[in-house]
Structures are given as structure tokens and as C-alpha cells.
Motif scaffolding. Structure first.
Motif, short mmCIF file in Angstrom:
data_model
loop_
_atom_site.label_atom_id
_atom_site.label_comp_id
_atom_site.label_asym_id
_atom_site.label_seq_id
_atom_site.Cartn_x
_atom_site.Cartn_y
_atom_site.Cartn_z
N GLY A 120 0.84 -1.28 -0.12
CA GLY A 120 0.53 -0.16 0.77
C GLY A 120 1.05 1.01 -0.26
O GLY A 120 0.57 2.26 -0.17
N ASP A 121 1.88 1.58 0.54
CA ASP A 121 2.95 2.27 -0.11
C ASP A 121 2.96 3.16 -1.58
O ASP A 121 3.32 1.62 -2.44
N ARG A 122 3.67 3.72 -1.12
CA ARG A 122 4.01 4.56 -3.03
C ARG A 122 5.36 4.58 -3.14
O ARG A 122 6.10 5.44 -1.82
N ILE A 123 6.20 4.70 -3.81
CA ILE A 123 7.93 4.70 -4.15
C ILE A 123 7.78 6.12 -5.04
O ILE A 123 7.12 5.59 -6.23
N GLY A 124 8.41 6.83 -5.42
CA GLY A 124 8.72 7.27 -6.26
C GLY A 124 9.98 6.88 -6.84
O GLY A 124 11.53 6.62 -6.16
N LEU A 125 10.62 6.97 -8.00
CA LEU A 125 11.80 6.37 -8.96
C LEU A 125 12.45 7.38 -9.82
O LEU A 125 11.59 7.41 -10.46
N LEU A 126 12.90 8.18 -8.70
CA LEU A 126 13.80 9.32 -9.21
C LEU A 126 14.73 8.44 -10.94
O LEU A 126 16.71 8.55 -10.56
N LEU A 127 14.35 9.22 -12.04
CA LEU A 127 15.19 7.70 -13.22
C LEU A 127 15.72 9.24 -13.60
O LEU A 127 17.22 9.17 -13.75
N GLY A 128 15.94 10.57 -12.71
CA GLY A 128 16.87 11.77 -13.24
C GLY A 128 18.28 11.89 -12.44
O GLY A 128 19.49 12.14 -12.72
N ALA A 129 17.75 11.31 -11.38
CA ALA A 129 19.13 10.87 -10.16
C ALA A 129 20.03 9.92 -10.70
O ALA A 129 21.03 9.65 -10.32
N ALA A 130 19.09 8.95 -11.08
CA ALA A 130 19.79 8.10 -11.94
C ALA A 130 21.13 7.49 -12.48
O ALA A 130 22.00 7.75 -12.06
N GLY A 131 20.69 8.59 -13.44
CA GLY A 131 21.20 8.44 -14.44
C GLY A 131 22.82 9.77 -14.26
O GLY A 131 23.63 9.46 -14.37
N ARG A 132 23.04 10.17 -12.73
CA ARG A 132 23.91 11.08 -12.67
C ARG A 132 24.55 10.25 -10.97
O ARG A 132 25.11 10.98 -9.99
N ASP A 133 23.96 8.85 -11.00
CA ASP A 133 25.24 8.48 -9.55
C ASP A 133 26.31 8.05 -9.91
O ASP A 133 26.85 7.50 -10.69
N PRO A 134 27.31 8.56 -9.13
CA PRO A 134 28.50 8.58 -9.34
C PRO A 134 28.91 7.10 -8.96
O PRO A 134 30.11 6.80 -9.64
N GLN A 135 28.67 6.08 -8.82
CA GLN A 135 28.13 4.91 -8.14
C GLN A 135 28.55 4.19 -9.86
O GLN A 135 28.78 2.92 -10.08
N THR A 136 27.82 3.91 -10.63
CA THR A 136 27.25 3.19 -12.17
C THR A 136 28.48 4.37 -12.71
O THR A 136 29.14 4.07 -13.90
N TRP A 137 28.66 5.91 -12.87
CA TRP A 137 29.04 6.55 -13.95
C TRP A 137 30.46 7.40 -13.74
O TRP A 137 30.08 8.32 -12.13
N ASP A 138 31.47 7.35 -14.05
CA ASP A 138 32.32 8.14 -13.88
C ASP A 138 32.19 9.75 -14.39
O ASP A 138 31.98 10.15 -15.42
N ASP A 139 32.56 10.85 -13.09
CA ASP A 139 32.07 12.80 -13.71
C ASP A 139 30.63 12.44 -14.45
O ASP A 139 30.78 13.02 -14.99
#
Length: 394
Positions: free
Chosen positions: A303-322
Motif C-alpha cells: 500500500g506504500d508508494r515509492i517514487g523512482l527518480l530516473l533523473g537522479a539515477a542517471g547522475r549516480d557516481p557509483q555507476t558513471w565516472d564524473d
């Protein structure tokens, strides 16, 4: 998990949401965004995992479904039949039927027509400075989809008006006026499509509506309501994603001086994927939780809702350098701009094709392009796109 406060309509946030995302992500993968009243995932790993998790989905759990407001009856008559808002078994059935008509081979065959359209639009550019959005970025996807559906080109402006009114329902600035305009657009768009479907049943054509009418899988076909909702979805989602990505991408290339080799198909592909990672057209997609679970060390209940921040995911330094650097030459990795899992964007192949051709033709025809006025993002969150993009021919 932290409690975060950030108005999604704040002017500074609208112009650049990425510092907020970075601060949130540095404190952990999932936090409570007080302005939305829901937990939100900010890391690429958490967003990607949630998109693929069958314990979460788009439909509200049965016990949380409420009657639709009377003033939005026509809007939800479309929305409630859209595969974007459904889960199995209806989603599975609808997606299979749509993919029978919306084939990769058929999409690839549109390339020459898209290229010709791009040249024709550029030929019509005025002398002097011009706004790329209404003259090119908005016209390419809406005309392509109109032709795909079999609708005359002269309907493109009306389709665009209906689309803009309906997608405003998903924006943070939504109010009663927007709701009533969206309902009216849904009513008029549905009536137009119902008439057009009836015409195509009598006189089939070489278009997507005819193929959707004929599509069959496991003995099932699309109902009229499902067919209308599918056509609306293809226009609304397809147009909004492509117009924003074209604008955001041209802005990013001109501001950073990126100069990809437009004769290289591989480089064109990489440039489009980098635009989608760096400044995507949709920044949030929500999910309902169907089972108690944990994501990003945060416990969620049914019954909870969660927002998935696609915009934030694309700037994650754990996945992409700089990650805050726009670099079409970076090593390609999968991003989540088109979603993932069972709701991965069914129109992604068409959007990619439009972007690859539209960007190449634009920069080949006008290699001296420059920014004439500072670009300003429109108040569209959780979409992310420019209000205008004034360019000079150079």
C-alpha cells in the motif's frame, strides 16, 4: 532514511534539480520526499531494481482504489485502459497485442520518411534566430506519430494540443483548471479516435490503427477502449519524451561544445544515449508496493508508494565516472531513461530512431548552430524539458 523538503515547482529546482538529487543520494539510496509524501529512490541501483521488481507496480492495490472524480471521468476512461497504468494479466495481454502491430521492422522502415520530414522542417526555418522547440523538436515526433496512426498531417497541431493538456495531469503544478482541460482533451481525443477507428474498420489502410484493429494474440483482440487508450499513450508518451530529449540534447551539445562524428552510426547512437542519461525527459516514475519488502535498506509495506527518480539515477557516481559531465564518448552503460522491466517503454525504438535522425540532420544542415538566448526549463516536473530554445545559425 532522511526527510527531504524540496518543492518540485521551485524555480531553482525546475532549472537544475541535479544538486538536490546529489545531496539526497550522498545520504543514502532512499529517502522520504515530504513534498510528495512518499519515499523516493535516488540511486541507480535502487531505481533499476525497483523498476524490475514484480512486487511493485503501477496499479493501486484493490483495497486502495477509489472512485474516480466526476470531473475527470473522461480522462480516466482513457487512463484506466492504458497499459502504462496496468499490471498482469491485462498489461501482459495489451503489451503483446501492441507489439504484434508496433514491430521493430516496421519502425526501422520509417527512417527515410523521418529524414525527409527533418529536411523539410529545416527548409522552413526562418532567417535569423529561431526557437527550435515549436519549429522542429515538437513537430518531428507529433507528425511521425500522426503518420504512423494514419492521421493527416494537418491534424498534428490538434493532436499536440490534446497531448499537452493530458500530460499536464502528471505534473507537480496540476490544479483544477489543468484537470478540467485534461478531461476535455481526453473526451475530444477519444471521440476523434473512435470515429477514425470506425472508418478504418470499414476501409483498412496501411497504418498502425489498422494493424491494431487486426492484432490478435492467443485469440484476443483489443477492445475499442483499449485501442483508443493505446493510441493516446503512443502520442502522449512518445511526443513528450522526444520533444524534451531533442531540446535538452541540443542544449547540452551546444553548451559543452560536443562535436560528435555525424557520419558514424555508432557515435550517433552513443550521443543519443548520453543525452538520455545526462538530462532525461522524465525524472520520476511512481510504483505501488504489493508486498512488504526492503529497497535501499528501507522497509516498505503493502500500500506504500515509492517514487523512482530516473533523473537522479542517471547522475549516480557509483555507476558513471564524473556523471555531471556530458560526454558522448563515454563507455556506454544501460540507463533507465526509458524505464526497465515489464514496463520498459514500448516506444523506445521509435524515439531512438527519431532522435538519431533529427539530431544528425540538424547538425549536418546547420553546423554553425549556437545559443541565442539562455535556455529556460519549463515548469513541467516530473517531466523535464525546455520552455524554448532560441538558436542562431552562426
Amino acid at each position: 532514511m532522511a526527510e527531504l523538503t524540496q518543492s518540485p515547482t521551485d524555480p531553482d529546482f525546475v532549472q537544475n534539480p541535479y544538486p538536490f538529487y546529489a545531496k539526497a543520494r550522498a545520504r543514502g539510496a532512499v529517502h522520504h520526499w515530504r513534498d510528495y509524501g512518499i519515499d523516493c529512490a535516488f540511486s541507480h541501483a535502487a531505481v533499476n531494481a525497483a523498476l524490475r521488481d514484480s512486487r511493485m507496480g503501477r496499479e493501486a492495490p484493490e483495497e486502495l482504489k477509489h472512485p474516480r472524480p466526476t470531473h475527470l471521468r473522461d480522462f480516466y476512461a482513457v487512463d484506466d485502459n492504458s497499459m502504462l497504468e496496468l499490471e498482469a494479466p491485462r498489461h501482459t495481454r495489451l503489451r503483446k497485442l501492441v507489439l504484434h502491430a508496433f514491430t521493430a521492422r516496421g519502425i526501422a522502415g520509417l527512417a527515410p520518411e523521418i529524414e525527409t520530414l527533418c529536411h523539410d522542417l529545416i527548409d522552413a526555418f526562418p532567417e535569423g534566430d529561431f526557437d527550435l522547440l515549436p519549429l522542429y523538436a515538437a513537430k518531428v515526433p507529433v507528425i511521425v506519430i500522426a503518420r504512423l496512426l494514419g492521421v493527416p498531417d494537418d491534424m498534428a497541431d490538434q493532436l499536440l494540443a490534446w497531448s499537452n493538456a493530458m500530460v499536464a495531469m502528471y505534473q507537480a503544478r496540476r490544479d483544477r483548471e489543468i484537470e478540467e482541460a485534461a478531461n476535455a482533451a481526453a473526451r475530444d481525443f477519444s471521440a476523434f479516435l473512435a470515429d477514425y477507428v470506425a472508418t478504418r474498420r470499414r476501409t483498412p489502410g496501411d497504418d498502425l490503427i489498422t494493424r491494431l484493429i487486426a492484432a490478435e494474440a492467443d485469440g484476443e483482440t483489443l477492445s475499442l477502449d483499449e485501442l483508443i487508450a493505446t493510441c493516446v499513450l503512443l502520442l502522449n508518451a512518445g511526443h513528450e519524451a522526444t520533444v524534451n530529449t531533442l531540446g535538452n540534447g541540443v542544449k547540452a551539445m551546444l553548451e559543452t561544445g560536443a562535436d560528435p562524428d555525424w557520419t558514424s552510426a555508432e557515435m550517433i547512437d552513443a550521443t543519443v544515449e548520453e543525452i538520455l542519461r545526462y538530462d532525461p525527459p522524465l525524472h520520476m516514475f511512481t510504483r505501488w508496493v504489493y508486498e512488504d519488502l526492503e529497497i535501499g535498506r528501507t522497509s516498505l509495506k503493502r500500500g506504500d508508494r515509492i517514487g523512482l527518480l530516473l533523473g537522479a539515477a542517471g547522475r549516480d557516481p557509483q555507476t558513471w565516472d564524473d556523471p555531471d559531465r556530458f560526454d558522448p564518448n563515454r563507455h556506454l552503460k544501460p540507463h533507465v531513461a526509458f524505464g526497465a522491466g515489464r514496463h520498459f517503454c514500448v516506444g523506445a525504438p521509435l524515439a531512438r530512431l527519431e532522435l538519431q535522425i533529427a539530431l544528425r540532420v540538424l547538425f549536418e544542415r546547420l553546423p554553425g548552430l549556437g545559443i541565442a538566448e539562455p535556455p529556460v526549463y519549463a515548469n513541467l516536473y516530473h517531466f523535464h524539458g525546455l520552455r524554448n530554445l532560441m538558436l542562431t545559425r552562426g
